[in-house]
Motif scaffolding. Structure first.
Motif, mmCIF file in Angstrom:
data_model
loop_
_atom_site.group_PDB
_atom_site.id
_atom_site.type_symbol
_atom_site.label_atom_id
_atom_site.label_comp_id
_atom_site.label_asym_id
_atom_site.label_seq_id
_atom_site.Cartn_x
_atom_site.Cartn_y
_atom_site.Cartn_z
ATOM 1 N N GLY A 16 3.455 -30.612 69.828
ATOM 2 C CA GLY A 16 2.871 -29.622 69.360
ATOM 3 C C GLY A 16 2.222 -30.807 68.099
ATOM 4 O O GLY A 16 2.690 -31.028 67.537
ATOM 5 N N SER A 50 -3.293 -23.523 72.154
ATOM 6 C CA SER A 50 -2.808 -22.881 71.462
ATOM 7 C C SER A 50 -3.188 -21.737 70.481
ATOM 8 O O SER A 50 -3.943 -22.742 69.516
ATOM 9 C CB SER A 50 -1.012 -22.641 71.520
ATOM 10 O OG SER A 50 -0.927 -24.132 71.025
ATOM 11 N N LEU A 51 -3.712 -20.855 70.118
ATOM 12 C CA LEU A 51 -3.972 -20.592 68.828
ATOM 13 C C LEU A 51 -2.830 -20.399 67.094
ATOM 14 O O LEU A 51 -1.944 -20.850 67.701
ATOM 15 C CB LEU A 51 -4.796 -19.323 68.781
ATOM 16 C CG LEU A 51 -5.145 -18.653 69.814
ATOM 17 C CD1 LEU A 51 -5.850 -17.210 69.645
ATOM 18 C CD2 LEU A 51 -7.163 -19.985 69.361
ATOM 19 N N PRO A 52 -3.415 -21.426 66.752
ATOM 20 C CA PRO A 52 -2.094 -21.258 65.388
ATOM 21 C C PRO A 52 -1.105 -20.297 65.297
ATOM 22 O O PRO A 52 -1.603 -19.180 65.354
ATOM 23 C CB PRO A 52 -3.176 -21.309 64.263
ATOM 24 C CG PRO A 52 -4.457 -22.420 64.874
ATOM 25 C CD PRO A 52 -4.418 -21.298 65.985
ATOM 26 N N MET A 53 -0.411 -20.242 64.915
ATOM 27 C CA MET A 53 1.075 -19.524 64.119
ATOM 28 C C MET A 53 1.601 -19.981 63.581
ATOM 29 O O MET A 53 0.993 -21.315 62.896
ATOM 30 C CB MET A 53 2.381 -19.264 65.227
ATOM 31 C CG MET A 53 3.697 -18.204 64.856
ATOM 32 S SD MET A 53 4.694 -19.350 66.126
ATOM 33 C CE MET A 53 5.657 -17.608 65.334
ATOM 34 N N GLN A 58 -6.406 -23.434 60.174
ATOM 35 C CA GLN A 58 -6.055 -24.901 60.684
ATOM 36 C C GLN A 58 -6.480 -25.270 61.967
ATOM 37 O O GLN A 58 -6.904 -23.604 62.606
ATOM 38 C CB GLN A 58 -4.263 -25.205 60.402
ATOM 39 C CG GLN A 58 -3.309 -23.947 60.775
ATOM 40 C CD GLN A 58 -2.036 -24.630 60.897
ATOM 41 O OE1 GLN A 58 -1.390 -25.468 60.907
ATOM 42 N NE2 GLN A 58 -1.549 -22.756 60.724
ATOM 43 N N TYR A 61 -4.227 -25.750 68.038
ATOM 44 C CA TYR A 61 -2.478 -27.056 68.404
ATOM 45 C C TYR A 61 -2.577 -27.062 69.661
ATOM 46 O O TYR A 61 -3.329 -26.545 70.893
ATOM 47 C CB TYR A 61 -1.842 -26.304 68.433
ATOM 48 C CG TYR A 61 -0.905 -25.965 66.877
ATOM 49 C CD1 TYR A 61 -0.038 -26.856 66.552
ATOM 50 C CD2 TYR A 61 -1.643 -25.255 66.159
ATOM 51 C CE1 TYR A 61 0.625 -26.725 65.274
ATOM 52 C CE2 TYR A 61 -1.212 -25.418 65.074
ATOM 53 C CZ TYR A 61 -0.119 -26.150 64.636
ATOM 54 O OH TYR A 61 0.197 -26.260 63.244
ATOM 55 N N ASN A 63 0.210 -27.964 72.857
ATOM 56 C CA ASN A 63 1.164 -28.290 73.310
ATOM 57 C C ASN A 63 2.057 -28.362 74.336
ATOM 58 O O ASN A 63 1.104 -28.156 75.216
ATOM 59 C CB ASN A 63 1.796 -26.284 73.148
ATOM 60 C CG ASN A 63 1.843 -25.875 71.625
ATOM 61 O OD1 ASN A 63 0.892 -25.233 71.254
ATOM 62 N ND2 ASN A 63 2.870 -26.457 70.551
ATOM 63 N N TRP A 97 4.490 -23.887 57.631
ATOM 64 C CA TRP A 97 3.459 -23.993 58.655
ATOM 65 C C TRP A 97 2.114 -23.817 58.986
ATOM 66 O O TRP A 97 0.977 -23.888 59.353
ATOM 67 C CB TRP A 97 3.554 -22.564 59.310
ATOM 68 C CG TRP A 97 4.757 -21.444 59.377
ATOM 69 C CD1 TRP A 97 5.818 -22.208 59.862
ATOM 70 C CD2 TRP A 97 5.364 -20.574 60.482
ATOM 71 N NE1 TRP A 97 7.361 -21.827 60.920
ATOM 72 C CE2 TRP A 97 6.207 -20.205 60.709
ATOM 73 C CE3 TRP A 97 4.370 -19.669 60.165
ATOM 74 C CZ2 TRP A 97 6.948 -19.478 61.634
ATOM 75 C CZ3 TRP A 97 4.964 -17.828 60.919
ATOM 76 C CH2 TRP A 97 6.394 -18.493 61.330
ATOM 77 N N GLY A 98 2.200 -25.629 57.921
ATOM 78 C CA GLY A 98 0.877 -26.183 57.803
ATOM 79 C C GLY A 98 0.440 -27.497 59.197
ATOM 80 O O GLY A 98 1.605 -26.821 59.806
ATOM 81 N N ARG A 100 0.123 -30.280 61.863
ATOM 82 C CA ARG A 100 1.012 -31.072 61.393
ATOM 83 C C ARG A 100 -0.196 -32.338 62.847
ATOM 84 O O ARG A 100 -0.050 -31.675 63.936
ATOM 85 C CB ARG A 100 2.317 -31.014 62.047
ATOM 86 C CG ARG A 100 2.799 -30.539 63.087
ATOM 87 C CD ARG A 100 2.701 -28.894 63.264
ATOM 88 N NE ARG A 100 2.850 -28.208 61.310
ATOM 89 C CZ ARG A 100 4.458 -27.634 61.819
ATOM 90 N NH1 ARG A 100 5.548 -28.245 62.271
ATOM 91 N NH2 ARG A 100 4.641 -27.212 60.019
ATOM 92 N N ASP A 103 4.479 -32.845 65.928
ATOM 93 C CA ASP A 103 5.665 -31.389 65.614
ATOM 94 C C ASP A 103 6.924 -32.067 66.572
ATOM 95 O O ASP A 103 5.744 -31.549 67.756
ATOM 96 C CB ASP A 103 5.381 -30.192 65.486
ATOM 97 C CG ASP A 103 6.807 -28.700 65.163
ATOM 98 O OD1 ASP A 103 7.628 -30.011 64.569
ATOM 99 O OD2 ASP A 103 6.845 -28.222 64.607
ATOM 100 N N ARG A 129 7.903 -17.265 70.627
ATOM 101 C CA ARG A 129 6.265 -18.484 70.873
ATOM 102 C C ARG A 129 5.606 -18.432 72.821
ATOM 103 O O ARG A 129 6.678 -19.487 73.323
ATOM 104 C CB ARG A 129 6.876 -19.818 70.255
ATOM 105 C CG ARG A 129 7.272 -19.271 68.711
ATOM 106 C CD ARG A 129 7.579 -20.596 68.274
ATOM 107 N NE ARG A 129 7.548 -20.085 66.693
ATOM 108 C CZ ARG A 129 7.902 -21.049 66.259
ATOM 109 N NH1 ARG A 129 8.433 -22.684 66.198
ATOM 110 N NH2 ARG A 129 8.106 -21.266 64.409
ATOM 111 N N PHE A 131 3.499 -20.616 73.540
ATOM 112 C CA PHE A 131 2.938 -21.826 73.311
ATOM 113 C C PHE A 131 4.444 -22.377 74.406
ATOM 114 O O PHE A 131 4.330 -24.054 73.854
ATOM 115 C CB PHE A 131 2.112 -22.512 71.966
ATOM 116 C CG PHE A 131 2.787 -22.970 70.518
ATOM 117 C CD1 PHE A 131 4.121 -23.048 70.461
ATOM 118 C CD2 PHE A 131 2.969 -21.655 70.370
ATOM 119 C CE1 PHE A 131 4.463 -22.831 69.284
ATOM 120 C CE2 PHE A 131 3.429 -21.266 68.633
ATOM 121 C CZ PHE A 131 4.224 -22.147 68.425
#
Ligand code: ROI
Length: 167
Positions: A16, A50-53, A58, A61, A63, A97-98, A100, A103, A129, A131
């Protein structure tokens, strides 16, 4: 012989990124993972948007999921993945959960269930999840997720939550 391995194991890695050109980050990580001594790439999913979880302030993403065969132990594999995260500029700010740059998570390691201070496998929250589940289903539709069940059943229970396959 708990948590150790000498034999070759099939493992699944979640990738990710939502910073510094996420698509390029994921592609560079794929090459780096396939180059780890003791790792061979078996399959790589499509890239997914994907939308941020977690915190919503932020970027979205990118993935993907990769399957590998490896003769590394789970912890040796983890350390190799952390090395790649660091090489690609990951800064650990302590914010939960910021955002990155990269990951890399061990999602599944053979049929093992691992509960160590630094490593929980199957990955925590994997079954919630989209994603992770949808790309996993794309490359391994017959997979049984240890302790959780068939991937097809997990996918059927998990809403897409804005997940989109990129082309
Ligand atoms: N959200 C999305 N969509 N994709 C991720 O890879 C991801 N990774 C995370 C958190 C911050 C939980 N949110 C994510 O670690």
């Amino acid at each position: 012989m708990k948590y150790s391995s000498c034999a070759t194991v099939i493992a699944y890695i979640g990738l990710g990124s939502n910073l510094a050109e996420p698509v390029a980050q994921i592609k560079a990580a794929r090459t780096a993972i396939a180059s780890i001594t003791g790792v061979r790439e078996l399959a790589f999913s499509s890239l997914y948007h994907s939308l941020p979880m977690g915190p919503q302030d932020q970027p979205d993403y990118v993935n993907a999921v990769m399957s590998i065969s490896t003769d590394l132990s789970p912890l040796d594999l983890l350390h190799s993945l952390q090395h790649i995260e660091n090489n690609q500029g990951r800064v650990r700010k302590g914010e939960r959960w910021g955002a990155r740059t990269l990951d890399l998570d061990i999602l599944i390691y053979g049929d093992q269930e691992i509960d160590l201070p630094d490593l929980t496998v199957p990955h925590i929250g994997l079954d919630e999840r989209s994603f992770v589940l949808y790309p996993l289903f794309e490359i391994a539709p017959q997979l049984f997720v240890p302790g959780k069940g068939p991937i097809a059943e997990l996918v059927a229970k998990c809403p897409l939550s804005g997940l989109r396959r990129m082309d």
